[in-house]
Scaffold this motif. Sequence first.
Motif, short mmCIF file in Angstrom:
data_model
loop_
_atom_site.label_atom_id
_atom_site.label_comp_id
_atom_site.label_asym_id
_atom_site.label_seq_id
_atom_site.Cartn_x
_atom_site.Cartn_y
_atom_site.Cartn_z
N ASP A 1 -7.36 2.95 2.18
CA ASP A 1 -6.04 3.00 1.58
C ASP A 1 -5.55 4.45 1.65
OD1 ASP A 1 -3.79 2.99 0.00
OD2 ASP A 1 -4.63 1.63 -1.51
N ALA B 1 -3.05 5.77 0.34
CA ALA B 1 -2.56 6.26 -0.95
C ALA B 1 -3.70 6.74 -1.84
CB ALA B 1 -1.77 5.17 -1.66
N GLN B 2 -4.93 6.33 -1.52
CA GLN B 2 -6.09 6.73 -2.31
C GLN B 2 -7.19 7.25 -1.37
OE1 GLN B 2 -7.10 3.93 -5.62
NE2 GLN B 2 -5.62 2.58 -4.61
N PRO B 3 -7.00 8.43 -0.79
CA PRO B 3 -7.94 8.93 0.22
C PRO B 3 -9.34 9.18 -0.31
CG PRO B 3 -6.36 10.63 -0.42
CD PRO B 3 -5.86 9.35 -1.01
N ASP B 4 -9.48 9.34 -1.63
CA ASP B 4 -10.81 9.57 -2.19
C ASP B 4 -11.55 8.28 -2.51
OD1 ASP B 4 -10.46 12.32 -2.07
OD2 ASP B 4 -9.47 12.37 -4.03
N ALA B 5 -10.84 7.15 -2.45
CA ALA B 5 -11.48 5.87 -2.75
C ALA B 5 -12.34 5.43 -1.58
CB ALA B 5 -10.42 4.81 -3.06
N SER C 1 0.81 1.82 5.02
CA SER C 1 0.12 2.31 3.83
C SER C 1 -1.40 2.29 4.02
CB SER C 1 0.49 1.46 2.61
OG SER C 1 0.09 0.11 2.81
#
Length: 340
Positions: free
Chosen positions: A4, A6-10, A333
Motif C-alpha cells: 500500500d 499510502a502506508q509504506p511502513d506497513a 494507490s
Amino acid sequence: QVADLAQPDAPPQTIALDKDDYAFPALVADGRYLVLRHGRKGLGVVDIAAGTFAYGLGGGTPQRITAHAVSPDGTTIATGGEDGDLRFYDLATGTLQGILDVHDTKVSALAYTADGSRIVSVSPDRTLRVTAVAPATTAVRPTEPDHCFDTGFVRGVAYAPDGIHVLGARHRGAVRWLDAETGEPGPDFAGGDDTVRIVDFDADGNHMVSVLGSGVMQIWSLAEGAIVQTLPGHPVGISRLEIGGGGRWILSLGRNGQFAVWDVEAGTHTGVFGGDEEPVADIALSADGTLAAFASDRRLVTMDMTSGQFVYGLWDGSSDATFNHVAFHAGDSLVLAVDS
C-alpha cells in the motif's frame, strides 16, 4: 507481494503462487486480478482482492500458450496457442468458453478492439487476422476472419485507442497501418532498415512509438505520417516501454538493465538509472503519469515524474528478496512487486 503506497511502513500482503518462474505481471479488471506468464508454457491468475492464487492455464504442446489478451470489460482472457487456435476463458473462474481455429501455425500476438467485439491475431504464417469474438462453444470450430492480411513477418501488434486502426511491427524498419473496419491496409511507416521490435500508441492515438532493434525510439505523427522525434534509446536494445503523461514521457528499459526517463518534446532523458552494477529488472508508470516505479535487486523505488525526484524506496537493502517485476494498481494507490 502487494504494498500500500499510502502506508509504506506497513508490511506487504504476500500471496503464495503454485510454482516458481512466474514473470511479466499485468493487473486487469480494474486491479482485481493479476495475470502472470509462466516461462513459455502458460499463465497464472491471481485474485488480488481475495489474496489467493486462482488458477493456471496452458501446459504442453499443442496448448502451450504463446500469446494472451484480456477483454476490455475484464471478463474474458483470450489465449493463442502453438496449434494456431484461440481459446477464451472466463477470467474469474478459468472455465473454457470457446475455441476458434484461426491460424495454421502458432499465434505470436493478440489484441482486442476497444469494444471487445473483435480480436486481432498475428502469426509466423505471415498473416494478421481480425476475427469476431463468436458465441461461446467449447468445440474447436474453424472460423473465417473478418479480414486477413499478408503482413510479412510481424513481431508485435497494437490497437489504436479508437479500436479501428491496427499497427504491426515488421522487419526492415517498417510499421504496417491497417484499418480493421474496412480491411484496407494503410501506408507502411518506413523508418529505416532496422527491424521494428516494439510498437505502441500514446493515450490519445495521435502518435505512435516504434522501437528498432538498435534501441532507437522513433515518435511518429499519424496525421503527418512522419517521424517528429527520434530518441537515442539504448544501444543494447530495449526490452520494455511505457508511455505516459499524454505522450510527454517515455520510460524505457534497456536489455542491460538500464532504466531511462525521456522528455519527448525536449528529445532528452531526464535521468538514467541502474545498469551493470545494479540492473533494473522492470519498470511501471501510473495511469495518471505522475509516478514511475522500478524494481531491482532488493530495491523497489518510486519517482515523481514532474520533479524527477525519488519519492521513496521500499526494502532498500534490508530484504533478501530480489524484485523481478512491478506494476501499478489501476487506482495508483497500490504498487505490486514479484520477487524471486
